[in-house]
Scaffold this motif. Structure first.
Motif, short mmCIF file in Angstrom:
data_model
loop_
_atom_site.label_atom_id
_atom_site.label_comp_id
_atom_site.label_asym_id
_atom_site.label_seq_id
_atom_site.Cartn_x
_atom_site.Cartn_y
_atom_site.Cartn_z
N GLY B 111 0.97 -1.53 -0.43
CA GLY B 111 -0.11 0.24 -0.17
C GLY B 111 0.97 1.30 0.20
N LEU B 112 1.90 1.31 1.10
CA LEU B 112 2.92 2.03 0.66
C LEU B 112 3.84 2.55 -0.73
N ALA C 138 7.45 2.46 7.48
CA ALA C 138 6.98 3.28 8.10
C ALA C 138 6.74 4.51 9.29
N VAL C 139 8.06 4.27 9.18
CA VAL C 139 8.72 5.08 10.33
C VAL C 139 8.43 6.36 9.95
N ILE C 140 9.22 6.61 8.37
CA ILE C 140 9.20 7.97 8.23
C ILE C 140 7.11 8.41 7.66
N VAL C 141 7.16 7.70 7.31
CA VAL C 141 5.09 8.27 7.03
C VAL C 141 4.54 9.13 8.26
N ALA C 142 5.00 7.92 9.23
CA ALA C 142 3.92 8.45 11.16
C ALA C 142 4.16 9.10 11.23
N MET C 143 6.21 9.81 10.68
CA MET C 143 6.57 11.32 11.64
C MET C 143 6.29 12.56 11.38
N GLY C 144 5.15 11.74 10.02
CA GLY C 144 4.68 12.84 9.27
C GLY C 144 3.65 13.18 10.00
N ARG C 145 2.96 12.81 10.59
CA ARG C 145 1.93 12.98 11.40
C ARG C 145 1.77 13.75 13.29
N GLU C 146 2.80 12.59 13.94
CA GLU C 146 3.17 12.62 15.23
C GLU C 146 4.86 12.69 15.80
N ILE C 147 5.84 12.42 15.39
CA ILE C 147 7.21 11.63 15.57
C ILE C 147 6.48 10.94 17.20
N ARG C 148 5.86 11.38 18.35
CA ARG C 148 6.06 10.94 19.39
C ARG C 148 5.53 9.49 18.58
N ASP C 149 4.29 9.21 17.90
CA ASP C 149 3.94 7.91 17.45
C ASP C 149 4.19 6.99 17.95
N ILE C 150 5.64 6.80 17.39
CA ILE C 150 7.17 5.93 16.90
C ILE C 150 7.91 6.48 17.85
N PHE C 151 8.38 7.73 18.05
CA PHE C 151 9.48 7.49 19.12
C PHE C 151 8.91 8.04 20.45
#
Lengths: 210, 207, 281
Positions: B111-112, C138-151
């Motif tokens: 998907g990505l 996944a990490v790069i996309v997730a940090m686009g919304r909120e860094i703390r969700d991953i870190f």
């Protein structure tokens, strides 16, 4: 049935991720964040499978005293050294990567020299290959050689001293014809990547669950 | 000399030993090289376990379980379950259960991959090829992209106009590969320079 | 020289023991290094762009560094990351460190800690090390919304919200740039997901093997700067006036390039002469 459930999972996951690209706001965006965190967790855990396989093969070799078992013993001891120093670093300093951690000592004085030298020896092989295999047999090979020589001379100071235009020509090659060719390759390969991803989502490509 | 100083010197000598052990392969394959190679594989494998434990499972599952509440806590059971399913791959009799976990990761990655490839790569690159025809460089870039794409079009025989285009594409490709070779030589030599610098500066102290 | 002697000499040249070539390369690398020969370098436009972009960041801005390389490309990329970190700290720009390649994180940590100590920077206030998480895209996309969700925590387990620097940093929108130091294909993930999706400004520092692939992105303005190989490091060292391994390597690099060109020419000459002899006989 054994394939249907995994194919359904991959279809739902793939379609969901594509949908959240176009509808990124809550609630889909929030669910996407959770999905991405789960992906990171599961991908990390999958590394354990590779290590287990490596350990199993080498332990069997040691126990059955097959040829080269001493090397396998060295491998297992090195694995334990890495593991133990990493745990010590985590317990004492809160992270194996803390500069004072024993793991960093092993990393700096064992992993770094081993890893970097493994690739440094390639420089010798590329020189040997250039002498033995780089032959000007036709127009295409000549263009390849010419481009390589111009870029090699343009990227080093001695090239600038030999002729001041070498860096200009090298920069032009990188920014003009090279861009054209590489962009053509890139568009083609990413179209292929997108097609393969769609095939995986739709369940046409199933080799990953065989 | 304190123990810290001794450990530092011992470490440098150990690094030099491993460097020369790997370099010994250039003369011929030997016991010392094989030993160094296996030590490297073992250290790397241990490293993988370290990062799985302390940069994946601990912060994202264990610590998160104790720090979060309610739905955010209990939802973590899902990736934990998928992770356990992934581990069933190690036991042949139940390894088929890992397919669900693999399918999840492949689905997310695919998907990505679709959106990333189209919106992140193909569209911007095609857009960047729409250049004004007011300079020879722009014309060369546009021609280069088109003839390279024509070379990789194998649904028709490369004859006539397509044949000319494909042959021109080969020239562009050879220029690109030559540039890549030149850069590759540079890269490999840089690695040798790095190792040589370590031996002469850190180990022998002569530069 | 008689025809037979020539033939034997040609055969010897054609079948030269490769260890002699190895020795030649080793000598050509070592001599300039031992003589400490140095050569200045011209600055290329792509490196100048990277420098100008960092130079334009006001004090208090933040740059994320992603350590996507390991010891196999350390000689090329470590000098680059040291330069970029120095430049950021010189300008009082805050630094956030992460990475997509686990085995390279210690190198990034060492570079960050040594450079921060040099400029008297304080952990948690001027720089933060977030550590590593698996699952690059996944990490790069997730940090686009909120860094703390991953870190949610830094590399030592300290909650992000407890670090003063992280108060106003939540995603790429709060960062001036992302400097991706990579030896593989991870810059393509950063371009696809951080730049294309979230508009992050990317500077890529990569090996000479990978650099040719990124000129396309530079031309398409998907990157704001590009450093390629040890030459890129040497150029940046020149710009910030901090000579290091990059500049030291330029002299041995020059001579080895000439040696390899000479080997290619010699190889082709012996090939053509052998072909001619075989044709004649």
């Amino acid at each position: 049935m054994k394939q249907r459930i995994p194919l359904t999972i991959s279809f739902i996951a793939g379609i969901f991720i594509i949908l959240t690209f176009y509808f990124p706001n809550s609630p889909l965006g929030d669910i996407e964040q959770h999905t991405l965190v789960w992906f990171a967790i599961v991908v990390g855990i999958s590394m354990v499978v590779g290590v287990e396989s490596l350990v199993r093969i080498n332990v069997v070799k040691i126990m059955k005293q097959k040829q080269g078992w001493a090397y396998s013993l060295a491998l297992i001891l090195a694995l334990l050294l890495s593991l133990v120093t990493g745990i010590m670093g985590q317990v004492k300093y809160g992270s194996p990567f803390h500069l004072q951690s024993p793991f960093m000592y092993v990393y700096t004085h064992m992993i770094v020299p081993l890893q970097s030298t493994m690739f440094a020896i390639l420089s010798f092989f590329i020189a040997s290959a250039a002498y033995r295999a780089f032959r000007v047999r036709n127009l295409a090979a000549t263009m390849l050689l010419l481009s390589a020589v111009l870029v090699m001379l343009g990227r080093v100071p001695v090239g600038e001293k030999i002729w001041s235009q070498f860096p200009v020509i090298s920069e032009w090659i990188m920014n003009v014809p090279q861009v054209g060719a590489k962009r053509g390759i890139m568009i083609g390969s990413f179209l292929g990547a997108a097609a393969t991803s769609i095939r995986i989502i739709l369940g046409i490509e199933r080799s990953y669950i065989s | 000399m304190g123990s810290a100083g001794f450990m530092q010197i011992f470490g440098v000598w150990m690094a030099a030993f491993f460097t020369l052990a790997i370099f010994s392969f250039l003369y011929k394959d030997n016991v010392v090289y094989k030993l160094a190679e296996h030590v490297y594989i073992g250290l790397s494998a241990g490293y993988w376990l370290i990062y799985v434990m302390f940069f994946d499972v601990k912060p994202m599952l264990v610590d998160a379980w104790f720090q979060k509440e309610g739905f955010d806590r209990y939802i973590l059971l899902l990736p934990a379950f998928l992770g356990l399913l992934m581990l069933t791959r190690m036991v042949p009799k139940i390894s088929h259960y890992s397919r669900a976990a693999i399918a999840f990761t492949m689905g997310v990655a695919a998907g990505l991959g679709v959106t990333g490839a189209i919106h992140g790569m193909i569209l911007p690159q095609v857009r960047a090829t729409f250049l004004p025809l007011n300079s020879i460089n722009n014309i060369i870039i546009i021609v280069g992209v088109l003839v390279t794409l024509s070379y990789f079009y194998f649904s028709r025989e490369h004859k006539g106009a397509l044949g000319v285009s494909a042959k021109t594409g080969i020239i562009f490709l050879m220029v690109a590969f030559g540039a890549a070779f030149g850069y590759t030589v540079m890269a490999r030599i840089s690695l040798l320079i790095g190792r040589s610098y370590f031996l002469y500066h850190d180990w022998l102290g002569i530069i | 020289m008689t025809q037979d002697t020539q033939k034997t000499f040609l055969e010897k040249l054609n079948n030269i023991d490769r260890r002699i070539i190895f020795l030649v390369i080793f000598i050509v690398v070592s001599v300039p290094m031992l003589l400490k020969l140095t050569s200045p370098v011209q600055i290329s436009p792509e490196v100048q762009k990277a420098y100008d972009y960092i130079e334009s960041i006001p004090a208090g801005g933040a740059v994320m560094f992603s350590v996507d390389y390991d010891a196999t490309s350390m000689p090329e990329i470590q000098p680059m990351i040291l330069c970029l970190l120095s430049h950021c700290f010189q300008k009082d720009v805050k630094v956030l460190l992460t990475g997509m390649l686990a085995i390279g994180m210690p190198l990034g940590t060492q570079a960050l800690e040594s450079t921060a100590a040099e400029y008297g920077k304080k952990y948690g206030v001027d720089y933060v090390n977030m550590g590593y998480r698996p699952g690059a895209q996944a990490v790069i996309v997730a940090m686009g919304r909120e860094i703390r969700d991953i870190f949610a925590v830094d590399y030592q387990g300290t909650p992000m919200d407890a670090l003063p620097m992280m108060k106003d940093i939540h995603n790429y929108g709060d960062l001036a740039a992302v400097a991706v130091m990579a030896h593989g294909a991870t810059p393509e993930y950063w371009i696809q997901f951080a730049q294309a999706r979230y508009g992050a400004k990317l500077i890529v520092g990569t090996t000479a093997v990978g650099a040719p692939d990124y000129y396309n992105y530079l031309q398409a303005e998907q990157l704001v700067g590009l450093l390629g190989g040890m030459r890129g490091a040497a150029e940046y060292e020149t710009l910030i006036d901090k000579p290091g391994l990059g500049l030291l390597a330029m002299s041995p690099q020059s001579w080895v390039h000439l040696a390899i060109i000479a080997l290619i020419i010699l190889g082709n000459v012996t090939y053509l002469l052998t072909k001619k002899k075989l044709g004649a006989s």
